[in-house]
Design an enzyme around this catalytic site. Sequence first.
Site, PDB file in Angstrom:
ATOM      1  N   ALA A 161       0.798  -1.237   0.000  1.00 54.91           N
ATOM      2  CA  ALA A 161       0.000   0.000   0.000  1.00 54.91           C
ATOM      3  C   ALA A 161       0.825   1.280   0.000  1.00 54.91           C
ATOM      4  O   ALA A 161       0.259   2.363   0.110  1.00 54.91           O
ATOM      5  CB  ALA A 161      -0.991   0.032   1.163  1.00 54.91           C
ATOM      6  N   ALA A 162       2.149   1.180  -0.163  1.00 53.69           N
ATOM      7  CA  ALA A 162       2.952   2.405  -0.217  1.00 53.69           C
ATOM      8  C   ALA A 162       2.558   3.253  -1.426  1.00 53.69           C
ATOM      9  O   ALA A 162       2.390   4.477  -1.318  1.00 53.69           O
ATOM     10  CB  ALA A 162       4.432   2.057  -0.268  1.00 53.69           C
ATOM     11  N   GLY A 163       2.405   2.605  -2.585  1.00 52.06           N
ATOM     12  CA  GLY A 163       2.002   3.348  -3.776  1.00 52.06           C
ATOM     13  C   GLY A 163       0.618   3.948  -3.623  1.00 52.06           C
ATOM     14  O   GLY A 163       0.374   5.084  -4.050  1.00 52.06           O
TER      15      GLY A 163
END
Length: 305
Positions: A250-252
């Site tokens: 979920a970093a992007g």
Amino acid sequence: MSAKVVVVGSLNMDLVTRAERLPRGGETLIGKSFATVSGGKGANQAVAAARLGAQVSMVGCVGDDAYGEQLRGALLAEQIDCQTVSVVEGSSGVALIVVDDSSQNAIVIVAGGNGQLTPEKVAGFDGVLQDGQVIICQLEVPLATVGYTLKRGRELGKTVILNPAPASGPLPAQWYGAIDYLIPNESEASALSGVAVDSLESAEVAASRLIAAGAGKVIITLGAQGSLFADGQRFEHFPAPRVKAIDTTAAGDTFVGGFAAALAAGKSEAEAIRFGQVAAALSVTRAGAQPSIPTLSDVQAFIPS
């Protein structure tokens, strides 16, 4: 009033296991842990935008199963408008995720209810699109729905963001002219442009091709290397904040949601990119998808340092 971001996209229940390394083909590994976590690129981006200061509406579909109820509940807990999250017959979307000791992951997605988010359903929620300032799409729902939403967003004069994930090849040519900000990572930029993105130089070549295809502006996220901005006139590299990564899931999505929230709040492109990068950097220091997404106060506390 808070900025208004509309996310048209997926909601998945993430089934997450941690293991020493990712399994090879035909191999069985012993996992270290297991958890069910609310996710889906659309929902993750909606949660990120909401936690980072925006008023958010989510347009999507969940199944009439226990996961669907949990997914809607997770968004409602973030004060996200879910009147446009339809409950459809069948299973909700799921993502099977393995995370290794170096924080890399491998993911298999089953569309479930996400596959039932049709252009007609989105058209039925046109008032929500009209009320928004920024519209975000990804590629975990039917491509016809993404194409319709991009086109309608352009017709309404909204800021349109496409996070082309997951990407397996070029986008439909007619989409590019409707996209204000195309935000792929390295592998997605490679798939879209045909250029192997493994350095800043190759990222510039890929971004140039995507601009030439008609995208308004391109931001290629490069993980620990930061991100590259291109608008057809110039390139600008934004180094990433230095943190110790625990889980990159979920970093992007956190970057996209943070960038959108900052843009809608009136920040400049450069400010919005840096804001999104700090949010993404903080997210990788925590495990999980939505549980890892920081709040506005988290980001504000980090920025002065």
